[in-house]
Design a protein around this motif. Structure first.
Motif, PDB file in Angstrom:
ATOM      1  N   ILE A  47      11.622   2.655   3.451  1.00 38.19           N
ATOM      2  CA  ILE A  47      11.034   3.509   2.244  1.00 38.19           C
ATOM      3  C   ILE A  47      11.207   4.977   2.431  1.00 38.19           C
ATOM      4  N   ASP A  48      11.267   5.551   3.742  1.00 41.08           N
ATOM      5  CA  ASP A  48      11.916   7.071   3.836  1.00 41.08           C
ATOM      6  C   ASP A  48      13.188   7.013   3.357  1.00 41.08           C
ATOM      7  N   GLU A  49      14.151   6.024   3.965  1.00 37.84           N
ATOM      8  CA  GLU A  49      15.493   6.123   3.674  1.00 37.84           C
ATOM      9  C   GLU A  49      15.985   5.902   2.196  1.00 37.84           C
ATOM     10  N   ILE A  50      15.309   4.819   1.578  1.00 32.03           N
ATOM     11  CA  ILE A  50      15.487   4.808   0.252  1.00 32.03           C
ATOM     12  C   ILE A  50      14.966   5.892  -0.765  1.00 32.03           C
ATOM     13  N   LEU A  51      14.086   6.686  -0.393  1.00 31.08           N
ATOM     14  CA  LEU A  51      13.515   8.110  -0.934  1.00 31.08           C
ATOM     15  C   LEU A  51      14.496   9.125  -0.722  1.00 31.08           C
ATOM     16  N   THR A  52      14.973   9.277   0.406  1.00 30.11           N
ATOM     17  CA  THR A  52      16.086  10.323   0.812  1.00 30.11           C
ATOM     18  C   THR A  52      17.195   9.878  -0.043  1.00 30.11           C
ATOM     19  N   LEU A  53      17.758   9.051   0.184  1.00 26.69           N
ATOM     20  CA  LEU A  53      18.909   8.336  -0.646  1.00 26.69           C
ATOM     21  C   LEU A  53      18.656   8.561  -2.094  1.00 26.69           C
ATOM     22  N   GLU A  80       0.754  -1.239   0.126  1.00 28.41           N
ATOM     23  CA  GLU A  80      -0.045   0.125   0.000  1.00 28.41           C
ATOM     24  C   GLU A  80       0.825   1.187   0.001  1.00 28.41           C
ATOM     25  N   MET A  81       1.823   1.315   0.785  1.00 32.65           N
ATOM     26  CA  MET A  81       2.884   2.457   0.928  1.00 32.65           C
ATOM     27  C   MET A  81       3.371   2.545  -0.449  1.00 32.65           C
ATOM     28  N   ILE A  82       3.846   1.435  -1.378  1.00 28.21           N
ATOM     29  CA  ILE A  82       4.259   1.676  -2.471  1.00 28.21           C
ATOM     30  C   ILE A  82       3.258   1.989  -3.537  1.00 28.21           C
ATOM     31  N   LYS A  83       2.005   1.664  -3.356  1.00 31.65           N
ATOM     32  CA  LYS A  83       1.108   2.195  -4.569  1.00 31.65           C
ATOM     33  C   LYS A  83       0.729   3.687  -4.256  1.00 31.65           C
ATOM     34  N   GLU A  84       0.796   4.064  -3.147  1.00 32.41           N
ATOM     35  CA  GLU A  84       0.404   5.369  -2.673  1.00 32.41           C
ATOM     36  C   GLU A  84       1.551   6.332  -3.034  1.00 32.41           C
ATOM     37  N   ASN A  85       2.549   5.991  -3.344  1.00 33.52           N
ATOM     38  CA  ASN A  85       3.928   6.872  -3.558  1.00 33.52           C
ATOM     39  C   ASN A  85       4.153   7.174  -5.194  1.00 33.52           C
ATOM     40  N   PRO A  86       3.921   8.197  -5.714  1.00 29.40           N
ATOM     41  CA  PRO A  86       4.219   8.163  -7.318  1.00 29.40           C
ATOM     42  C   PRO A  86       5.592   8.023  -7.602  1.00 29.40           C
ATOM     43  N   ARG A  87       6.634   8.019  -6.712  1.00 35.12           N
ATOM     44  CA  ARG A  87       7.902   7.712  -7.044  1.00 35.12           C
ATOM     45  C   ARG A  87       8.231   6.385  -6.848  1.00 35.12           C
ATOM     46  N   LEU A  88       7.387   5.482  -6.562  1.00 29.38           N
ATOM     47  CA  LEU A  88       7.475   3.824  -6.364  1.00 29.38           C
ATOM     48  C   LEU A  88       6.720   3.071  -7.309  1.00 29.38           C
ATOM     49  N   LYS A  89       7.046   2.193  -8.036  1.00 27.95           N
ATOM     50  CA  LYS A  89       6.404   1.602  -8.753  1.00 27.95           C
ATOM     51  C   LYS A  89       6.327  -0.017  -8.316  1.00 27.95           C
TER      52      LYS A  89
END
Length: 122
Positions: A112-118, A32-41
């Motif tokens: 997920i926060d760490e991946i997006l930050t990096l 659900e976190m992945i589906k809700e974030n436009p930067r994740l597929k």
């Protein structure tokens, strides 16, 4: 099969059922976190306890190289670890496998926060 049998013996039928249920609950949370974030597929619908996803680069870059570089940056940071894999066609993606009963939803959110930050540094 010995590991599986030992795990089942140590937890009992009800404990093993709860363990599996909890892993699926965390898997669904991550999906659900992945589906809700436009930067994740989400690469494909989750199978068993595997969640495969990519991070979409903010600029026009090769998505596979970007995800590979991002995964190695995550490992180098020493903060968190998740696996990666690829398809025969060269698609590279993060592959998170749920097997640790100590992983929490907060841990997944932090991952997920760490991946997006990096991803801003790759």
């Amino acid at each position: 099969s010995l590991k599986f049998w030992l795990l089942w013996k140590s937890k009992g039928h009800n404990g093993f059922e709860k363990f599996i249920h909890d892993q699926y609950e965390k898997q669904n949370f991550l999906v659900e976190m992945i589906k809700e974030n436009p930067r994740l597929k989400l690469i494909q619908e989750a199978e068993f306890l595997n969640v495969c996803f990519q991070v979409i680069p903010e600029t026009d870059r090769d998505i596979n190289k970007f995800n590979l570089d991002l995964r190695f940056k995550l490992v180098k940071s020493g903060k968190m670890l998740t696996n990666f894999s690829s398809f025969d066609d060269g698609t590279i993606f993060f592959r998170h496998v749920f097997a640790n009963n100590l992983t929490t939803k907060e841990d997944l959110r932090a991952l997920i926060d760490e991946i997006l930050t990096l991803s801003h540094e790759v």
